[in-house]
Write a protein that holds these residues in place. Structure first.
Motif, PDB file in Angstrom:
ATOM      1  N   MET A  92       0.854  -1.191   0.000  1.00  0.00           N
ATOM      2  CA  MET A  92       0.000   0.000   0.000  1.00  0.00           C
ATOM      3  C   MET A  92       0.885   1.234   0.000  1.00  0.00           C
ATOM      4  O   MET A  92       1.809   1.360   0.814  1.00  0.00           O
ATOM      5  CB  MET A  92      -0.911   0.015   1.226  1.00  0.00           C
ATOM      6  N   THR A  94       0.809   5.412   0.331  1.00  0.00           N
ATOM      7  CA  THR A  94       0.017   6.554   0.765  1.00  0.00           C
ATOM      8  C   THR A  94       0.882   7.813   0.645  1.00  0.00           C
ATOM      9  O   THR A  94       2.092   7.723   0.423  1.00  0.00           O
ATOM     10  CB  THR A  94      -0.463   6.394   2.219  1.00  0.00           C
ATOM     11  N   ARG A 192      -2.315  10.920  -4.391  1.00  0.00           N
ATOM     12  CA  ARG A 192      -2.913   9.828  -3.622  1.00  0.00           C
ATOM     13  C   ARG A 192      -3.743   8.908  -4.511  1.00  0.00           C
ATOM     14  O   ARG A 192      -3.697   7.683  -4.388  1.00  0.00           O
ATOM     15  CB  ARG A 192      -3.778  10.407  -2.503  1.00  0.00           C
ATOM     16  N   ARG A 196      -2.693   5.057  -5.127  1.00  0.00           N
ATOM     17  CA  ARG A 196      -3.707   4.116  -4.638  1.00  0.00           C
ATOM     18  C   ARG A 196      -4.117   3.157  -5.757  1.00  0.00           C
ATOM     19  O   ARG A 196      -4.255   1.948  -5.547  1.00  0.00           O
ATOM     20  CB  ARG A 196      -4.925   4.870  -4.118  1.00  0.00           C
ATOM     21  N   SER A 199      -1.343   0.632  -6.259  1.00  0.00           N
ATOM     22  CA  SER A 199      -1.362  -0.396  -5.216  1.00  0.00           C
ATOM     23  C   SER A 199      -2.453  -1.422  -5.480  1.00  0.00           C
ATOM     24  O   SER A 199      -2.226  -2.642  -5.381  1.00  0.00           O
ATOM     25  CB  SER A 199      -1.581   0.249  -3.842  1.00  0.00           C
ATOM     26  N   THR A 200      -3.642  -0.953  -5.813  1.00  0.00           N
ATOM     27  CA  THR A 200      -4.763  -1.847  -6.074  1.00  0.00           C
ATOM     28  C   THR A 200      -4.480  -2.756  -7.256  1.00  0.00           C
ATOM     29  O   THR A 200      -4.739  -3.972  -7.210  1.00  0.00           O
ATOM     30  CB  THR A 200      -6.041  -1.033  -6.352  1.00  0.00           C
TER      31      THR A 200
END
Length: 231
Positions: A92, A94, A192, A196, A199-200
């Motif tokens: 993840m 951030t 972000r 994000r 990461s997904t």
């Protein structure tokens, strides 16, 4: 003019007992089997420059690639935090405006209250940066709450000159190349959203990390960093 050569080191150029001790601790941590009640979490971070477009880019057509004006506007900086569980194939990314102790503690608390809320202990592999400390929690939360977080963390620090031992650094490098490098991202929220999405997308493939180096390998291949014992 004198031609000067510069040497860059990723391991100490001389024997270093402290380096060896921390390296072996990290390698032993990676060698342990996966335990969802006591997961191994690696983290790393890096600053990034936010850059705005001064003119709206022209999207690609059948005849022309996407066209972007060479002028741009600096829009400050941000800090990316990367967290990864090597054995579960999870990561993840951030981002925050800054990289203070409080920023780090808030990121860690969110994980301890969320993904790891049912874990009695989390083993955290990270460097010795002065913001990655137990005391950071006391600057962000009341003492009783801070103590609860600290009690659930077991720190495993990579040695100085040994950032290559942190798997999160490899994930951060991949994310930078695949998502951030060469792009103009002008604000924190856009950053972000992009990381994000990265990461997904990567998590969907469930790629674990096949870490090959063991303590026995280090003792053989990195003999130069082990102190010579004088009998």
């Amino acid at each position: 003019m004198t031609n000067r050569k510069i040497e860059y080191w990723v391991i100490p150029p001389h024997a270093d007992g402290e380096f060896v001790a921390n390296m072996e601790e990290v390698l032993e941590t990676y060698a342990k089997p996966y335990d969802p009640t006591r997961p191994v979490l690696c983290m790393d971070e890096q600053p990034v420059q936010l850059i705005k477009e001064t003119r709206t880019p022209i999207e690609a057509t059948a005849k022309h690639p996407r066209r972007v004006d060479y002028e741009y506007e600096r829009a400050g900086t941000a800090n990316i935090f990367m967290f990864t569980e090597p054995l579960s194939g999870w990561r993840m990314a951030t981002a925050r405006e800054s990289k203070t102790k409080v920023d780090w503690a808030l990121e860690m608390a969110e994980l301890l209250d969320g993904r790891y809320k049912d874990c009695g202990k989390v083993v955290l592999v990270c460097d010795n940066l002065n913001t990655h400390t137990k005391g950071a929690f006391y600057e962000a939360f009341p003492p009783a709450q801070a103590r609860q977080y600290v009690r659930r963390l077991e720190f495993c620090h990579t040695p100085k000159h040994g950032s290559w031992l942190n798997i999160a650094e490899n994930e951060l490098s991949s994310m930078t190349r695949q998502c951030v490098a060469g792009r103009r991202i002008g604000d924190l929220e856009s950053l972000r959203e992009q990381i994000r999405a990265w990461s997904t997308d990567v998590n969907k493939t469930q790629r674990g990390v096949d870490w090959q180096m063991k303590v026995s390998d280090a003792r053989c291949k990195l003999k130069s960093v082990y102190p010579a014992i004088k009998l």
